[in-house]
Design a protein around this motif. Structure first.
Motif, mmCIF file in Angstrom:
data_model
loop_
_atom_site.group_PDB
_atom_site.id
_atom_site.type_symbol
_atom_site.label_atom_id
_atom_site.label_comp_id
_atom_site.label_asym_id
_atom_site.label_seq_id
_atom_site.Cartn_x
_atom_site.Cartn_y
_atom_site.Cartn_z
ATOM 1 N N ALA B 317 15.666 51.032 -1.770
ATOM 2 C CA ALA B 317 17.032 51.554 -1.847
ATOM 3 C C ALA B 317 17.373 51.826 -3.308
ATOM 4 C CB ALA B 317 18.016 50.545 -1.258
ATOM 5 N N VAL B 318 18.229 52.806 -3.501
ATOM 6 C CA VAL B 318 18.704 53.133 -4.854
ATOM 7 C C VAL B 318 20.160 52.693 -4.952
ATOM 8 C CG1 VAL B 318 19.124 54.971 -6.522
ATOM 9 C CG2 VAL B 318 17.169 55.114 -4.959
ATOM 10 N N HIS B 319 20.426 51.894 -5.969
ATOM 11 C CA HIS B 319 21.790 51.462 -6.266
ATOM 12 C C HIS B 319 22.182 52.005 -7.637
ATOM 13 C CE1 HIS B 319 21.833 48.120 -3.159
ATOM 14 N NE2 HIS B 319 20.538 48.403 -3.248
ATOM 15 N N ALA B 320 23.472 52.122 -7.846
ATOM 16 C CA ALA B 320 23.945 52.448 -9.196
ATOM 17 C C ALA B 320 24.263 51.149 -9.908
ATOM 18 C CB ALA B 320 25.181 53.325 -9.119
ATOM 19 N N LEU B 321 23.899 51.089 -11.178
ATOM 20 C CA LEU B 321 24.323 49.962 -11.996
ATOM 21 C C LEU B 321 25.731 50.253 -12.495
ATOM 22 C CD1 LEU B 321 21.152 49.242 -14.150
ATOM 23 C CD2 LEU B 321 22.139 47.758 -12.432
ATOM 24 N N PRO B 361 14.494 59.925 -2.076
ATOM 25 C CA PRO B 361 15.634 60.857 -2.077
ATOM 26 C C PRO B 361 16.739 60.417 -3.032
ATOM 27 C CG PRO B 361 14.986 60.303 0.160
ATOM 28 C CD PRO B 361 14.249 59.365 -0.742
ATOM 29 N N LEU B 362 17.257 61.373 -3.764
ATOM 30 C CA LEU B 362 18.352 61.104 -4.700
ATOM 31 C C LEU B 362 19.436 62.173 -4.613
ATOM 32 C CD1 LEU B 362 16.913 59.972 -8.166
ATOM 33 C CD2 LEU B 362 18.251 58.650 -6.565
ATOM 34 N N THR B 363 19.444 62.906 -3.520
ATOM 35 C CA THR B 363 20.304 64.089 -3.454
ATOM 36 C C THR B 363 21.773 63.728 -3.651
ATOM 37 O OG1 THR B 363 18.730 65.014 -1.882
ATOM 38 C CG2 THR B 363 20.847 66.123 -2.070
ATOM 39 N N SER B 364 22.229 62.727 -2.935
ATOM 40 C CA SER B 364 23.652 62.409 -3.021
ATOM 41 C C SER B 364 24.024 61.928 -4.423
ATOM 42 C CB SER B 364 24.015 61.343 -1.983
ATOM 43 O OG SER B 364 23.226 60.190 -2.170
ATOM 44 N N VAL B 365 23.111 61.227 -5.061
ATOM 45 C CA VAL B 365 23.375 60.730 -6.416
ATOM 46 C C VAL B 365 23.427 61.901 -7.395
ATOM 47 C CG1 VAL B 365 22.522 59.255 -8.264
ATOM 48 C CG2 VAL B 365 22.249 58.559 -5.877
ATOM 49 N N PHE B 378 33.525 57.817 -10.557
ATOM 50 C CA PHE B 378 32.374 57.075 -11.060
ATOM 51 C C PHE B 378 31.133 57.950 -10.952
ATOM 52 C CE2 PHE B 378 28.747 54.184 -10.021
ATOM 53 C CZ PHE B 378 28.589 53.678 -11.304
ATOM 54 N N VAL B 379 30.556 58.219 -12.089
ATOM 55 C CA VAL B 379 29.319 59.002 -12.125
ATOM 56 C C VAL B 379 28.194 58.059 -12.545
ATOM 57 C CG1 VAL B 379 28.126 60.946 -13.178
ATOM 58 C CG2 VAL B 379 30.578 61.083 -12.733
ATOM 59 N N PRO B 380 27.230 57.828 -11.682
ATOM 60 C CA PRO B 380 26.167 56.879 -12.031
ATOM 61 C C PRO B 380 25.420 57.318 -13.293
ATOM 62 C CG PRO B 380 26.065 57.475 -9.710
ATOM 63 C CD PRO B 380 27.047 58.395 -10.344
ATOM 64 N N SER B 381 25.214 56.350 -14.188
ATOM 65 C CA SER B 381 24.438 56.652 -15.393
ATOM 66 C C SER B 381 23.134 55.866 -15.407
ATOM 67 C CB SER B 381 25.252 56.319 -16.644
ATOM 68 O OG SER B 381 25.634 54.964 -16.627
ATOM 69 N N SER B 382 23.071 54.789 -14.641
ATOM 70 C CA SER B 382 21.842 54.015 -14.518
ATOM 71 C C SER B 382 21.615 53.694 -13.046
ATOM 72 C CB SER B 382 21.934 52.708 -15.304
ATOM 73 O OG SER B 382 22.103 52.961 -16.674
ATOM 74 N N LEU B 383 20.374 53.787 -12.647
ATOM 75 C CA LEU B 383 20.033 53.538 -11.258
ATOM 76 C C LEU B 383 19.090 52.350 -11.171
ATOM 77 C CD1 LEU B 383 19.329 57.223 -10.164
ATOM 78 C CD2 LEU B 383 21.463 55.948 -9.941
ATOM 79 N N ALA B 384 19.204 51.602 -10.095
ATOM 80 C CA ALA B 384 18.318 50.461 -9.872
ATOM 81 C C ALA B 384 17.611 50.646 -8.536
ATOM 82 C CB ALA B 384 19.127 49.162 -9.858
ATOM 83 N N LEU B 385 16.320 50.379 -8.546
ATOM 84 C CA LEU B 385 15.529 50.472 -7.325
ATOM 85 C C LEU B 385 15.264 49.066 -6.820
ATOM 86 C CD1 LEU B 385 12.865 53.139 -8.434
ATOM 87 C CD2 LEU B 385 15.237 53.460 -7.761
ATOM 88 N N LEU B 386 15.626 48.806 -5.574
ATOM 89 C CA LEU B 386 15.462 47.479 -4.974
ATOM 90 C C LEU B 386 14.859 47.635 -3.586
ATOM 91 C CD1 LEU B 386 17.991 47.041 -7.019
ATOM 92 C CD2 LEU B 386 18.561 45.163 -5.518
ATOM 93 N N PRO B 387 14.295 46.540 -3.063
ATOM 94 C CA PRO B 387 13.886 46.606 -1.656
ATOM 95 C C PRO B 387 15.108 46.854 -0.786
ATOM 96 C CG PRO B 387 12.960 44.676 -2.720
ATOM 97 C CD PRO B 387 13.956 45.249 -3.673
ATOM 98 N N ALA B 388 14.973 47.738 0.189
ATOM 99 C CA ALA B 388 16.115 48.071 1.042
ATOM 100 C C ALA B 388 16.465 46.902 1.944
ATOM 101 C CB ALA B 388 15.788 49.301 1.887
ATOM 102 N N GLY B 389 17.746 46.785 2.220
ATOM 103 C CA GLY B 389 18.214 45.800 3.177
ATOM 104 C C GLY B 389 18.067 44.365 2.699
ATOM 105 N N GLY B 390 17.862 44.161 1.423
ATOM 106 C CA GLY B 390 17.734 42.810 0.888
ATOM 107 C C GLY B 390 16.483 42.091 1.344
#
Lengths: 393, 418
Positions: B317-321, B361-365, B378-390
């Motif tokens: 999953a991609v999260h915004a920092l 995929p990063l389309t929405s970001v 809020f415009v994401p400036s840093s992205l974090a990649l984590l395992p999806a769903g915790g």
């Protein structure tokens, strides 16, 4: 009466608020396809709307207003059904436009004013295409839609003054105005390809001042001659909404029109009419040719079918005209039509209480043969014009 | 008169319809009206830097424990468990009343190890020892029994200072049961004893086994009446392993325990980055002037560190920092997940070089980013990649640093004034 006025106002507002909607692929060229702002009677009797004996509604010559003694409103509606042939590929469409809305207001027996809204150049067209595209080495099916909606209309305040019982002059002024929205969309039809659909649009507004002077002369009670000149300032296009990038405003050339027409009573029940219009539409440039055009037409009207104060005129006529815009290297377009009209008139022919007219025309447009299409574009059309004029006592 | 007016209304309103577009006529329009093309952004075009932090979800928080011995030629892992065995038990005496027995006699105990995933096919033999030194659940490592701020105490013997083996058990497919005698239970009950809980490992060289949390079942005979009471106790647990991966890395890492978070710092104003126009020399167009059809990070999997290959396929999953000037980057809070991989990445992608590239995929970001700084709160400036769903893993998904980005964009060429 108040209720009737309210309803009339609603009719006007509804029509003015609704964009004129028409579709011709000839409108893909330049500023579009000319629209004649006429009622159904004038449309059948040559299509110039100038010099007709009897009441008719047209924005071409303000002097034509003279002689009306009742307040009234005229609205015209024009459904068009077209079949299109482009190098053997065929399709068809049906559409409707509002070529004319006009309110007449006699101020005194010599002076009559009218406010009118009519078509000038129509830019409504739409093309849909299914194809495939190579995107990063992957072949993707797409459906593209390009649509242009709107056009340039004219709003005019005209006034006529009867110098003598047989000679009237007129003057009018107003604006060429209108909005055009162009939309381009691409739909990726293969849902296994994760691509969002694309849509972009641009909308702009046209504006140019125009003024008209004209005269009308009744000769010996059997003929009417009429002529008018309309000139305007440069047509300016201002971008009012742009979803893709900044697009600069543009300025086009100035419109100029000379319209003349005449009608003659061939007998107590038969009238012949004809007209010629020369136009110089605003020039476009950028690879689009803008030529001066001529439109001519003629018709016959028979008024022998009557019932008391009611008359049911029958009309036949034909018209031919050149289309102004085409790309460099293309064959210019032209159009013709022949039609039959029926009417209902209540009251005096020059100052009626109510008019309802319908005209049916069969015609075609052709042209644009060139590098894009060797056989050119051919449109065959059925054009119906319905107009209704209502007058207060 | 009214009837005429109403009829006129009806006629006018009937005309307010939208035309259907024609299926012919596209050849009349000059050129390709809509152009859709691929843009590959090199990392220096859109990235300031990327990095990875392995600081999150420590072993004591995991919902599994990991056992290994020389797995992948490198990894050895043991579990440290501690149970709070009650001083008293409650028994039902005559008359159906409940009585507290403060002198129960514990005579046996067992730990069931339910295997979650196993990275070897043969039966696995588990072994249990006493850790002969006290340890801190939150900070114990392979080398240190306590490694907290101000207190750092090494194991006498790295790996938990094991005693002699107290029990062994061979897995029978999906579980194994370690059985302990009363003497072992007595030691486990003695909180003053230096033998602090249990240390569990595997005997098989090259094995790696992940199990559910090891509960202890203890059985006690009542001193009040002739009855046996059985209780299941949850563990205070962690696992210790060697080698450890550190807390930062230059390649992008996702998953693991402690959990790795891949971080990408985007360039500011990506909407102003220009790319070549398709089929038009000496022409460049800003990304912000193009319509985005898709965007994806092109992640190139690389082999995981020895012993750290994934237990299973992984979704990312991609999260915004969410930036905070008072918080260091690695501690920045995360947004909700913004986007996910469309399919799980096979664990085999991290076993050998040259695995297929993964499009994340990063389309929405990117749609928000390319709309410019004023288009959203809020415009994401840093992205974090984590395992999806915790989802928690021990293995680590690792990707080549500085990935490319693939965009598919469209522009309308003929959308302009006549």
């Amino acid at each position: 009466m108040m209720t009737s006025r309210t309803v009339m106002a609603a009719v006007l507002l509804a029509a003015v608020a609704a964009p004129a909607s028409a579709q011709s692929l000839f409108a893909t060229r330049g500023l579009g396809v000319p629209v004649t702002s006429l009622d159904a009677r004038a449309a059948i009797l040559g299509g110039s709307g100038v010099g007709l004996i009897g009441f008719h509604s047209s924005l071409a010559n303000p002097a034509e207003l003279a002689g009306g003694f009742r307040r009234g409103v005229t609205a015209a509606l024009q459904p068009v059904t077209s079949s299109i042939d482009l190098d053997g590929a065929e399709d068809g469409t049906s559409t409707t436009r509002f070529p004319l809305l006009m309110v007449n207001y006699p101020i005194n027996p010599r002076l009559t004013a009218a406010l009118g809204f009519g078509g000038y150049l129509d830019q409504s067209w739409g093309v849909i295409q299914e194809s495939t595209r190579d995107i990063g080495g992957v072949t993707v099916p797409v459906t593209d839609l390009l649509r242009s909606s709107g056009g340039i209309a004219q709003i005019k305040l005209n006034a006529s003054y009867m110098l003598t019982p047989t000679l009237a002059v007129g003057i009018g002024g107003g604006l060429l105005t209108g909005n055009v929205e162009r939309l381009a969309s691409r739909t990726f039809t293969d849902t296994s390809v994760v691509l969002s659909n694309f849509e972009a649009s641009i909308r702009w507004r046209y504006k140019a001042p125009v003024a008209t002077i004209g005269a009308r002369w009744d000769v010996g009670g059997v003929a009417r001659l009429s002529a008018a000149v309309t000139a305007g300032g440069d047509l300016k296009a201002t971008v009012v909404g742009d979803s893709i990038s900044s697009t600069e405003d543009r300025s086009y050339g100035a419109p100029l029109q000379f319209a003349t027409g005449a009608s003659v009573r061939l007998g107590p029940l038969m009238t012949a009419a004809g007209g010629l219009t020369w136009d110089r539409f605003p020039s476009v440039g950028n690879g689009t040719e803008s030529r001066e055009t001529i439109r001519v037409g003629a018709g016959l009207e028979y008024e022998g079918i009557r019932s008391g104060l009611r008359a049911y005129p029958v009309r036949v006529g034909a018209r031919w005209g050149q289309l102004p815009y085409y790309l460099t290297g293309e064959e210019p377009g032209k159009e013709w039509s022949a039609g039959l009209g029926l009417g209902f008139r209540l009251g005096n022919p020059q100052d009626p209480a109510a008019l309802a007219d319908i005209g049916v025309e069969r015609g075609s447009r052709s042209g644009l043969a060139g590098t894009a299409t060797s056989g050119g574009l051919n449109e065959k059309l059925w054009r119906f014009t319905l107009s209704l004029s209502l007058f207060a006592n | 008169m009214k009837r005429w007016c109403l009829m006129a209304c009806a006629v006018v309103l009937a005309g307010c319809t939208q035309d259907s577009p024609l299926s012919v006529g596209d050849v009349l329009l000059p050129g390709e009206s809509i152009r859709t093309f691929e843009v590959i952004l090199e990392p220096e075009q859109y990235l300031v830097y990327d990095t990875a932090f392995g600081l999150y979800s420590e072993p004591e928080d995991a919902n599994f424990v990991l056992f290994a011995r020389g797995y992948g030629g490198a990894l050895t892992s043991r579990a440290l468990v501690r149970y709070d065995i009650p001083r008293t038990i409650t028994v039902r005496s005559t008359g159906d009343t409940l009585k507290v027995d403060s002198l129960p006699r514990y005579f046996s105990a067992s730990i069931r190890l339910t295997i979650d995933t196993v990275a070897s096919t043969r039966p696995v033999t588990f072994e249990a020892f006493f850790p002969t030194q006290r340890w801190d659940r939150a900070t114990a490592t392979w080398t240190h029994r306590i490694d907290s701020t101000g207190v750092r105490l090494a194991w006498a013997v790295p790996g938990g200072s094991p005693s002699a083996v107290r029990a062994t058990a061979v897995s029978n497919g999906d579980s194994a049961v370690l059985v302990f005698d009363s003497a072992t239970v007595a030691i486990l009950r003695d909180t003053t004893d230096s033998n602090d809980g249990l240390l569990i490992g595997v005997q098989n060289q090259g094995a790696r086994v992940r199990t559910l949390l090891p509960s202890l079942t203890v059985r006690a005979r009542s001193s009040i009446r002739d009855t046996i009471v059985e209780q299941v106790l949850a563990p205070v647990r962690t696992f210790i392993f060697t080698p450890q991966l550190g807390s930062t890395h230059t390649a992008l890492r996702v998953g693991g325990t402690p959990q790795w978070r891949g971080v990408l710092k985007l360039r500011e104003r990506l909407d102003t980055v220009t790319v070549p126009c398709p089929d038009r020399p000496n022409c460049r167009v800003k990304l912000g002037d193009l319509s985005l059809n898709s965007a994806s990070l092109r992640l190139q999997p690389v082999p995981s560190p020895a012993g750290y290959d994934l237990e299973g396929d992984i979704d990312i999953a991609v999260h915004a920092l969410i930036p905070d000037p008072l918080v260091p980057l690695q501690r920045s809070p995360l947004s909700e997940a913004l986007t996910f991989t469309t399919a799980a990445i096979p664990k085999s992608s991290f076993l050998a070089p040259n695995a297929p590239v993964v499009d994340l995929p990063l389309t929405s970001v990117l749609r928000v980013v390319l709309a410019g700084p004023d288009a959203a709160d809020f415009v994401p400036s840093s992205l974090a990649l984590l395992p999806a769903g915790g989802s928690a893993t021990f293995g680590v998904a690792q990707f080549q640093a500085m990935p490319r980005m693939r965009l598919v964009v469209s522009l309308a060429r003929e959308l302009k004034l006549p």
